[in-house]
Design a protein around this motif. Sequence first.
Motif: not given
Length: 123
Positions: A48, A63, A82, A85, A89, A93
């Motif tokens: 990411v 992103v 973040m 969203l 997504d 994570y």
Amino acid sequence: QLQLAESGGGSVQAGGSMRLSCEVFGPSYGPNCVGWFRQAPGKEREGVTVLDTDSRTIYADSVKGRFTISKDYAKNTLYLQMNSLKPEDTAMYYCAATWRHCMDLGTEKYNFWGQGTQVTVSS
């Protein structure tokens, strides 16, 4: 030897925001690179964003403009902010660290990983 612990995951509606945290436990000199990765069911783990000791950052195209990586050096904690969203997504994570150079978003060079925190974005 490093240990990492993520927190802050949960459920949010599309368009919402969330901040993930990752506390890093290890030597005072720390790793060269830290980053955030994610994995959705049935898909490969993907990078990411990463941050190195020179404050250089790399973001996945998916992103850019929405996610921001940062580190609180006093707390030895990594963050992932973040915004905006999307359901796409949704994933587990992970934060990760390595003493190797990080010149891309590949997962191979990262040898220290947290347990992961689930992020679910509903439409």
